[in-house]
Enzyme design. Structure first.
Site, PDB file in Angstrom:
ATOM      1  N   LYS A 114     -17.740   4.547  -0.621  1.00 52.08           N
ATOM      2  CA  LYS A 114     -18.217   4.269  -1.976  1.00 52.08           C
ATOM      3  C   LYS A 114     -19.529   3.506  -1.974  1.00 52.08           C
ATOM      4  CE  LYS A 114     -13.831   4.424  -4.416  1.00 52.08           C
ATOM      5  NZ  LYS A 114     -12.945   3.782  -5.371  1.00 52.08           N
ATOM      6  N   LYS A 197     -12.622  19.044  -4.081  1.00 53.35           N
ATOM      7  CA  LYS A 197     -11.583  18.498  -4.941  1.00 53.35           C
ATOM      8  C   LYS A 197     -12.053  18.477  -6.394  1.00 53.35           C
ATOM      9  CE  LYS A 197     -10.733  14.016  -5.447  1.00 53.35           C
ATOM     10  NZ  LYS A 197     -10.065  12.727  -5.650  1.00 53.35           N
ATOM     11  N   LYS A 200     -13.780  14.164 -11.777  1.00 54.25           N
ATOM     12  CA  LYS A 200     -14.497  13.904 -13.034  1.00 54.25           C
ATOM     13  C   LYS A 200     -15.998  13.852 -12.809  1.00 54.25           C
ATOM     14  CE  LYS A 200     -13.702   8.910 -12.670  1.00 54.25           C
ATOM     15  NZ  LYS A 200     -12.521   8.828 -11.819  1.00 54.25           N
TER      16      LYS A 200
HETATM   17  P1  ADP Z   1     -11.524  11.430  -9.602  1.00 52.87           P
HETATM   18  O1  ADP Z   1     -11.443  12.024  -8.225  1.00 52.87           O
HETATM   19  O2  ADP Z   1     -11.724  12.434 -10.667  1.00 52.87           O
HETATM   20  O3  ADP Z   1     -12.531  10.298  -9.645  1.00 52.87           O
HETATM   21  P2  ADP Z   1      -9.566   9.377  -9.354  1.00 52.87           P
HETATM   22  O4  ADP Z   1     -10.182   9.065  -8.038  1.00 52.87           O
HETATM   23  O5  ADP Z   1      -9.713   8.385 -10.454  1.00 52.87           O
HETATM   24  O6  ADP Z   1     -10.109  10.796  -9.857  1.00 52.87           O
HETATM   25  O7  ADP Z   1      -8.036   9.702  -9.088  1.00 52.87           O
HETATM   26  C1  ADP Z   1      -6.936   9.213  -9.813  1.00 52.87           C
HETATM   27  C2  ADP Z   1      -5.679   9.813  -9.212  1.00 52.87           C
HETATM   28  O8  ADP Z   1      -5.700  11.249  -9.332  1.00 52.87           O
HETATM   29  C3  ADP Z   1      -5.501   9.538  -7.719  1.00 52.87           C
HETATM   30  O9  ADP Z   1      -4.128   9.355  -7.457  1.00 52.87           O
HETATM   31  C4  ADP Z   1      -6.007  10.800  -7.066  1.00 52.87           C
HETATM   32  O10 ADP Z   1      -5.440  11.019  -5.795  1.00 52.87           O
HETATM   33  C5  ADP Z   1      -5.593  11.872  -8.062  1.00 52.87           C
HETATM   34  N1  ADP Z   1      -6.509  13.002  -8.025  1.00 52.87           N
HETATM   35  C6  ADP Z   1      -7.802  13.004  -8.421  1.00 52.87           C
HETATM   36  N2  ADP Z   1      -8.360  14.205  -8.295  1.00 52.87           N
HETATM   37  C7  ADP Z   1      -7.384  15.016  -7.792  1.00 52.87           C
HETATM   38  C8  ADP Z   1      -7.332  16.401  -7.438  1.00 52.87           C
HETATM   39  N3  ADP Z   1      -8.387  17.183  -7.581  1.00 52.87           N
HETATM   40  N4  ADP Z   1      -6.170  16.904  -6.980  1.00 52.87           N
HETATM   41  C9  ADP Z   1      -5.089  16.108  -6.847  1.00 52.87           C
HETATM   42  N5  ADP Z   1      -5.069  14.814  -7.155  1.00 52.87           N
HETATM   43  C10 ADP Z   1      -6.194  14.253  -7.626  1.00 52.87           C
HETATM   44 NA    NA Z   2     -12.566   9.442  -7.177  1.00 58.36          NA
END
Ligand code: ADP
Ligand code: NA
Length: 328
Positions: A114, A197, A200
């Site tokens: 990060k 993946k 957002k």
């Molecule tokens: P992002 O990757 O959109 O920033 P976050 O990191 O805030 O999302 O993730 C919040 C939760 O959602 C975590 O438990 C993460 O493992 C899960 N998560 C996020 N994106 C995915 C994805 N594409 N597939 C499965 N789980 C996900």
């Molecule tokens: Na993330």
């Protein structure tokens, strides 16, 4: 009759959760409420480790809570609360920071990932120490289990090490949390780049639960697939189609093999159109429920107030014994 306790949190860093958040994490939260004494929090303290806007943070915290309720978190069963409403998280975090080695914190690979994405002068110490706050989030509730994805394993290891260190130095205080390998979660990929993946941070390929459902259906209809014609689950060779099948299966409860059979000999257009409808049917009542919570701020405050009260009753007890043991 005490059920084992589970703790999980999600950051209020967007105006909407996306399909990856739901199918990869939040759906499991709903299931876990049956077996566990669940503590679920919107982790707003973690959201300020990077630059943020106060009005936006306040709005996103409430929208996040409303979405969790609409997805099926039952506030009569689980403690649903906002992290900053329970000051014991930050209080315990300080104690744990003083037990963490600087080098030990520096080895957290998430921080390395990060922080290298940002200008060094703008990387906060909070971003550096956030795994310790995460340890406090878990230990303050004496959680037995924590659902963790691969990327969070190292942090749970740190949590266990800190708990063991405190217990060894000051006497048995903390429950050692076990990683809970999610049973029914799926990794969801970006619709435009099915090797990445869904996230957002890449709006084109993400299905946001709060966006206009027509827009979601359109995104699915224009999902990247491949040049073949066969609807077959093969994540290596057919990442796009496989991703659509996984989403379809997860939202309908139908097995992927059953979907393969149903779509045998049919085109990608049919699959995408039908999946678009499945998504619309899922998000339409969901969005109505979210709006219901947002239109009744007093009710939402009441739910979150009750959640914080339940959380504090546990957290305060832990903090009392921690303070007592360290000589405060
Ligand atoms: P992002 O990757 O959109 O920033 P976050 O990191 O805030 O999302 O993730 C919040 C939760 O959602 C975590 O438990 C993460 O493992 C899960 N998560 C996020 N994106 C995915 C994805 N594409 N597939 C499965 N789980 C996900
Ligand atoms: Na993330």
């Amino acid at each position: 009759t005490a059920r084992p306790r589970v703790l999980s949190g999600i950051q209020p860093t967007a105006d909407s959760f996306h399909l990856g958040n739901y199918l990869g994490a939040l759906r499991e939260w709903v299931t876990l409420q049956r077996e566990f004494d669940a503590f679920y929090c919107v982790v707003d303290l973690h959201a300020i480790t990077v630059a943020q806007d106060p009005a936006e943070l306040r709005r996103r915290t409430r929208v996040s809570a409303a979405q969790l309720l609409a997805l099926g978190i039952d506030p009569d069963r689980s403690a649903l609360f906002v992290q900053s409403h329970v000051p014991e998280h930050a209080q315990l975090s300080w104690v744990l920071e003083c037990l963490t080695g600087f080098g030990e914190a520096g080895r957290m690979t998430q921080f390395k990932d990060k922080s290298t994405r940002q200008d060094a002068d703008h990387v906060s110490v909070g971003l550096f120490t956030y795994p310790i706050l995460q340890a406090a989030d878990i230990l303050v509730y004496q959680a037995n289990a924590v659902p963790v994805g691969e990327d969070q394993r190292q942090h749970l290891e740190l949590t266990r090490n800190l708990a063991q260190r405190f217990n060894a130095r000051f006497g048995s205080t903390f429950t050692l949390p076990e990683p809970k390998i999610p049973q029914e979660t799926a990794k969801i990929f970006d619709l435009q780049d099915p090797t990445a993946k869904m996230s957002k941070s890449v709006p084109a390929g993400v299905v946001e639960l709060m966006e206009d459902p027509k827009r979601s259906a359109k995104k699915i209809r224009s999902a990247v697939t491949d040049n073949e014609r066969e609807i077959r689950y093969d994540p290596e060779a057919k990442a796009g189609v496989s991703n659509l099948l996984v989403i379809y299966s997860a939202l309908t409860g139908r097995a992927v093999s059953e979907l393969e059979a149903e779509y045998a000999g049919r085109g990608y257009g049919d699959l995408k159109k039908d999946l678009g409808e499945v998504v619309v049917e899922f998000v339409t009542p969901f969005q109505d429920q979210v709006r219901g919570y947002l239109d009744d701020p007093a009710e939402l405050d009441k739910i979150l107030g009750k959640g914080a009260e339940k959380a504090r009753s546990v957290a305060a007890e832990t903090l009392r014994s921690v303070y007592d043991r360290i000589g405060f």
